[in-house]
Scaffold this motif. Structure first.
Motif, short mmCIF file in Angstrom:
data_model
loop_
_atom_site.label_atom_id
_atom_site.label_comp_id
_atom_site.label_asym_id
_atom_site.label_seq_id
_atom_site.Cartn_x
_atom_site.Cartn_y
_atom_site.Cartn_z
N SER A 1 47.61 39.73 21.40
CA SER A 1 47.56 39.03 20.13
C SER A 1 48.80 38.05 20.24
CB SER A 1 47.98 40.04 19.13
OG SER A 1 49.27 40.45 19.57
N SER A 2 48.89 37.20 19.21
CA SER A 2 49.78 36.10 19.14
C SER A 2 51.32 36.68 18.83
CB SER A 2 49.55 35.06 18.18
OG SER A 2 48.00 34.86 18.32
N LYS B 1 35.41 32.61 11.96
CA LYS B 1 36.74 33.29 11.39
C LYS B 1 36.53 34.56 10.85
CE LYS B 1 38.13 29.45 9.58
NZ LYS B 1 38.99 28.63 9.19
N GLN C 1 34.45 33.32 19.01
CA GLN C 1 33.43 32.58 19.11
C GLN C 1 33.45 31.24 18.18
OE1 GLN C 1 31.71 35.76 19.87
NE2 GLN C 1 32.47 35.66 21.75
N GLY C 2 34.43 30.93 17.62
CA GLY C 2 34.55 29.97 16.51
C GLY C 2 34.15 30.47 15.23
N ASP D 1 44.09 32.75 11.55
CA ASP D 1 44.43 34.14 12.11
C ASP D 1 44.37 35.24 10.99
OD1 ASP D 1 46.52 31.70 12.99
OD2 ASP D 1 45.63 32.73 14.76
N ASP E 1 44.19 36.47 16.83
CA ASP E 1 43.86 34.92 16.83
C ASP E 1 42.16 35.22 16.88
OD1 ASP E 1 44.26 31.95 18.44
OD2 ASP E 1 43.15 32.41 16.79
N THR E 2 41.64 35.36 15.40
CA THR E 2 40.42 35.72 15.51
C THR E 2 39.25 34.60 15.72
OG1 THR E 2 40.37 35.44 13.12
CG2 THR E 2 40.38 37.71 14.12
N PHE E 3 40.04 33.39 15.61
CA PHE E 3 39.17 31.96 15.61
C PHE E 3 38.75 31.93 17.19
CE2 PHE E 3 37.64 28.63 13.86
CZ PHE E 3 37.53 27.40 14.38
N SER E 4 39.74 32.23 17.88
CA SER E 4 39.38 31.94 19.54
C SER E 4 38.43 33.18 19.96
CB SER E 4 40.61 31.44 20.17
OG SER E 4 41.64 32.65 20.21
N SER E 5 38.92 34.42 19.61
CA SER E 5 38.27 35.33 20.20
C SER E 5 36.78 35.75 19.60
CB SER E 5 38.98 36.63 20.21
OG SER E 5 39.48 36.87 18.95
N TRP F 1 36.04 38.25 10.54
CA TRP F 1 36.78 39.59 11.28
C TRP F 1 36.39 41.01 10.92
CZ3 TRP F 1 39.80 42.51 8.08
CH2 TRP F 1 40.42 41.58 6.90
#
Lengths: 435, 576
Positions: free
Chosen positions: B211-212, B254, B251-252, B41, B245-249, B256
């Motif tokens: 966001s988280s 990281k 597309q896999g 993240d 959470d850039t990982f899930s948004s 950003w």
């Protein structure tokens, strides 16, 4: 008679000791029917722990015991189980001795009334003989010690047992005729749970009877004795309260103990009528209904005193029962105390109308309490209404039991003076009604 | 005549000039810190610091420039010495994300130190929470005596203080408070440039709440004006931390960029700011460089020791003219050269978790686990627990176990709750041995409340606010004393006492506890039924007390009896 009593005591102590060591002890301690916010053992331990931490036990809302209990258990906390077993034994022994003396008094009075020809000739089978009264004290001790309610209350180490002991000593002192000791024990009982204040009236009536002072409002000796007894009682109460002040050097215990008993802020479920009523009460009427419910405990005293002034011990029994039913945080330990008196009125059995149904109601409700509690709190498949319903039924059962005994008592008195075989004017068999 | 006119002019201009000479100096610094977190993240921390060389307590200040008037008036009218308000959505996962720069508990947290001149602190506290509720559109007016406590050890003043009488401190948390755009908008309005220029243009609600973790805070405290500390300035810090959470948004991947996170880029600095910088944490892990690449290439690098770790930051100064030479906007991007090995998540030295155990609605147990992962240093931690009054704590069941043995705290302050008036307060100083787990358990009983005291959704449960852990964590690397004016804002949040340890304040999870509920549809029925039972007793006793026994008089019988007798005559059966 000592040997059977000792045997009963030994059996009771064994039963309690066995239960203390079993896994049921923890389960019983948690039961809300046995431990209320006023007398749970967990709260006594919490109060002593707060005292160790340097915080006043009365600064929170957990501890509602009197300072004398802190005094007592500060030194005896290691021997708590022994203390509660001894209190139970003391209560039973006190009741035994009291009822023994009471039987003598009853027999003497009966003899006097027979010689004065106050009884009807065909009421002969209602006259009580010493033979039938011989085993009553033992039965009273038995009823108290081996009552499942008492056993559970002792195993849970509820301080209700201590209150019962004090009341039992008060009854013993009253029946023996010692006004001073009676006042002291009554003051202790009132100091611990406030409601025994109403037992002042039956004790006064008994002592007046014993001193052969007639109960007339114009009689000077009546007022003199009443003032004496009231003064003894109030002075002992004041002394005990002042002693409690010196424990923690504060009057904090008064709102915490008596304010708590009277204003009922804690709505933990119990076998009484207050908790759900005030949980569902509109805030606006809360104060009004608290006052109504508290007055309800106290206002039967005067009418009962007028009606039962010749029979103060029966008055005491009915009064204790009313306290146990209508007090703000009742537990089964309070019920055990008045149930111990039932053998004393065993001669009323033939006049009881609903005893079978009422005993069934009481037994079934006692068995259903833990079941419905589990369903509400643990299983989640029932809600609070189920437990509340059983509370209502149990209290109705108790109320009808007491009024049934009262009815039987009054009926026997009528038959004693008017004869058993009542005939109407035309000679046919008559029925008796309450009009 | 001319001389008189000149004199008059001079007199008129005099106060004006003198006033200009006495003009309060205020300065704004804005800063954005972007740190990639170990789990993939990205944490973005905005800080806007306004320092105002005026004494808000003495002398009526009427000319507000950068310092917002609403907060200035609040501080002077209610005698506030320090104010910290945080509104947070989500939970900072210390285990996965590392030690937070500034954590706040879920919901709304407000803690205030009042001046010694305030006579009725509770009244001032009530007024303050109501005014703040209006300023930030948050339901802070629900702060009352049932959720306010006075901690004795956990919250020391973060600004200037002479003497700390903890009766002047109040702390309250509303764990159920929800943070949304309505709270962000007034917060942004307090910024000198608003959200029109500078770093605040990135603060767009539709991205920030996706966001988280989102936490926005306001901190007001007095600071020394200069090194000699003869005069007091007031500092207002507005911080906003958000974790994407850039990982899930993404597309896999990281990677950003500012545009991906905020859907905006930076175009200029706030004209009122004296400093406006963007820091990107490019500290190499495992001493390997070239793991990541930041574009555009930074003008300078900054090294600092933050929370016991040596970190390297890429610095973008928005006020330097060379930044916007090549492009009109600044879009900081980070690309990972090769996939990061995510198995080596560095564990923070101090982290904690809390949970409720037990079954049923009668009793329960709160357990807190505190981990000290330092290999050889032990240090003490202060734990503050605030539990609402309807969960009755039993302090004799409090047990603290470390490595299988009992660990007695060196300081316990316990204030039991009073029904419907104040909550439980438990503060303990616990020594954590090196490389250990400490388990603190305490049992409680659940109370049955009056039916009007339940929320409209009673079966959702009741929240217990997060417990606060404050500790001076020993750091491996010696830290130098930071000069607040020269160093980045994120290093000067907490005053450091010495170079060997840094201050950390952690919050545990809030708890959700169910209480037994009465049946809410039943008030009338309950009143009727209970009064019926009382009436049964009254009726039976009334009968027995007022009536006497009589022999029944023969009566001719009622109508029913006569009818029955007629029918019996027809049947040939003897009459009744």
């Amino acid at each position: 008679m000592a040997a059977p009593l000792v045997l009963v005591v030994l059996v009771a102590v064994t039963v309690r000791a066995v239960l203390y060591r079993s896994s049921l002890a923890a389960f019983i301690s948690e039961r809300v029917e046995v431990a209320s916010p006023l007398n749970a053992w967990k709260r006594v331990v919490e109060g002593l722990a707060l005292l160790d931490l340097g915080v006043s036990p009365y600064s929170g809302a957990i501890f509602h015991e009197t300072p004398l209990i802190i005094y007592l258990f500060h030194f005896l906390i290691e021997y708590a189980e022994l203390v509660f077993m001894i209190t139970d034994v003391l209560t039973a022994v006190a009741l035994y001795l009291a009822i023994q003396d009471f039987n003598k008094v009853v027999f003497k009075k009966q003899k006097l009334l027979i010689e004065l020809d106050k009884y009807a000739p065909d009421a002969a089978e209602l006259i009580r003989t010493p033979m039938e009264m011989h085993y009553i004290p033992l039965k009273v001790a038995l009823f108290y010690l081996l009552n499942p309610y008492t056993v559970m209350s002792c195993v849970a180490k509820s301080t209700c047992a201590i209150n019962n002991t004090v009341i039992a000593f008060f009854i013993l002192a009253t029946i023996k005729g010692s006004a001073f000791l009676s006042a002291v024990f009554l003051a202790l009982a009132t100091y611990q749970s406030l409601y025994p204040l109403t037992l002042f009236a039956p004790a006064l009536l008994y002592l007046l009877q014993r001193q052969f002072i007639p109960i007339k409002l114009k009689s000077k000796s009546f007022w003199l004795y009443t003032m004496q007894y009231a003064a003894l009682y109030l002075c002992s109460l004041v002394v005990i309260i002042c002693l409690s002040f010196f424990l923690l050097n504060s009057w904090d215990f008064i709102p915490s103990v008596y304010g708590f008993i009277l204003s009922v802020p804690d709505l933990t479920p119990n076998i009484g009528l207050f908790w759900y009523f005030f949980a569902e009460m509109f805030e606006h009427f809360s104060l009004f209904f608290v006052c109504v419910f508290q007055i309800n405990v106290f206002f039967y005293t005067i009418p009962l005193a007028i009606k039962l002034k010749e029979h103060p011990v029966f008055f005491m029994f009915v009064q204790i029962a009313i306290i146990s039913i209508f007090k703000s945080y009742p537990t089964v330990g309070d019920i055990a105390l008045y149930m111990a008196f039932l053998p004393v009125w065993s001669h009323l059995y033939r006049f009881l109308r609903n005893i079978f149904i009422l005993s069934c109601v009481i037994i079934v409700c006692s068995l259903l309490f833990p079941v419905l509690w589990h369903l509400w709190i643990y299983a989640g498949s029932a809600n609070s209404n189920f437990y509340y319903a059983i509370t209502l039924t149990f209290n109705i059962g108790q109320i009808l039991l007491i009024s049934d005994y009262f009815y039987a008592f009054l009926r026997r008195e009528y038959y004693l003076t008017h004869g058993l075989h009542l005939t109407r004017q035309d000679g046919t068999e008559a029925m008796l009604v309450l009009k | 005549m001319l001389a008189a006119l000149l004199l008059l002019l001079l007199l008129a201009a005099g106060p004006g000039r003198a006033g200009a000479g006495r003009a309060r100096r205020d300065a704004l610094r804005e800063e954005l810190l972007l740190s990639p977190l170990p789990a993939g993240d990205v944490a973005a921390t905005f800080q806007f610091r306004t320092r105002w060389d005026a004494d808000l307590q003495r002398g009526a200040v009427s000319h507000y420039r950068l310092f917002p008037k609403a907060l200035g008036r609040l501080v002077s009218a209610l005698g506030v010495r320090e104010l910290h308000l945080a509104l947070t959505q989500g939970f900072w996962r210390t285990r996965a994300w590392g030690q937070p720069p500034l954590q706040a508990p879920a919901g709304a947290e407000l803690w205030v130190w009042f001046q010694p001149t305030v006579t009725d602190v509770d009244k001032a506290w009530k007024e303050l929470s109501n005014i703040l509720s209006g300023i930030f559109c948050a339901s802070l007016n629900f702060i009352d005596s049932t959720n306010t406590v006075t901690p004795t050890a956990s919250f020391k003043p973060l600004g200037l203080a002479n003497g700390t009488d903890h009766h002047l401190l109040r702390y309250a948390v509303l764990p159920r408070e929800v943070v949304c755009t309505e709270n962000l908008t007034p917060w942004k309005k307090l910024l000198p440039c608003g959200s029109k220029a500078g770093l605040a243009v990135l603060l767009k609600a539709e991205r920030l709440f996706h966001s988280s973790y989102h936490s926005q805070a306001v901190h007001i405290r007095p600071v020394c004006r200069d090194a000699s500390c003869l005069a007091v300035s007031w500092e207002l810090r507005q911080t906003l931390t958000v974790v994407f959470d850039t990982f899930s948004s993404g597309q896999g991947k990281k990677d950003w960029s500012l545009f991906k996170m905020f859907s905006r880029t930076l175009t200029d600095a706030c004209p009122l700011a004296s400093q406006s910088k963007v820091y990107v944490d490019i500290s190499p892990k495992n001493k390997e460089k070239e793991l990541m690449e930041v574009t555009p290439p930074p003008a300078s690098l900054h090294e600092a020791i933050v929370q016991g770790d040596k970190r390297t930051y890429a610095v973008y100064d928005l006020l330097s003219p060379s930044l916007f030479n090549t492009s009109r906007s600044l879009n900081v991007q980070l690309k990972w050269k090769r996939p990061q090995d995510s198995s080596e998540l560095p564990t923070p030295i101090l982290h904690a978790q809390r949970y409720v155990s037990g079954y049923g609605l009668q009793t329960g147990e709160i357990s807190t686990l505190i981990y000290n992962t330092h290999p050889y240093r032990a240090f003490p931690v202060i734990l503050l627990e605030t539990v609402p009054w309807y969960l009755r704590l039993y302090v004799h069941t409090l047990t603290i176990i470390t490595k299988g043995k009992e660990n007695k705290p060196s300081y316990i302050h316990y204030q039991p709750a009073q029904d419907r008036r104040r909550p439980h307060l438990l503060e303990m100083l616990i020594q954590l041995p090196a490389n250990s787990v400490t388990k603190i358990t305490i049992q409680f009983e659940r109370a049955l409340l009056k039916w009007t005291e339940y929320t409209p959704d009673p079966n959702h449960g009741f929240y217990v606010s997060s417990s606060v852990l404050s500790a001076l964590v020993p750091s491996v690397i010696a830290m130098k004393d930071v000069d607040v004016e020269q160093s980045p804002l994120f290093t000067s949040l907490f005053p450091s006492s010495d170079g060997s340890s840094y201050f950390v304040r952690l919050y545990t999870e809030p708890l959700l506890v169910n209480l037994p509920t009465p049946d809410f549809s039943m008030p009338y029925n309950v009143i009727c039924l209970t009064c019926t039972v009382v009436a049964v007793c009254y009726g039976s006793f009334y009968n027995l007390l007022t009536r006497t026994f009589h022999v029944e008089e023969p009566s001719r019988g009622g109508l029913a009896k006569r009818l029955a007798n007629i029918i019996r005559k027809f049947r040939g059966v003897p009459p009744l």
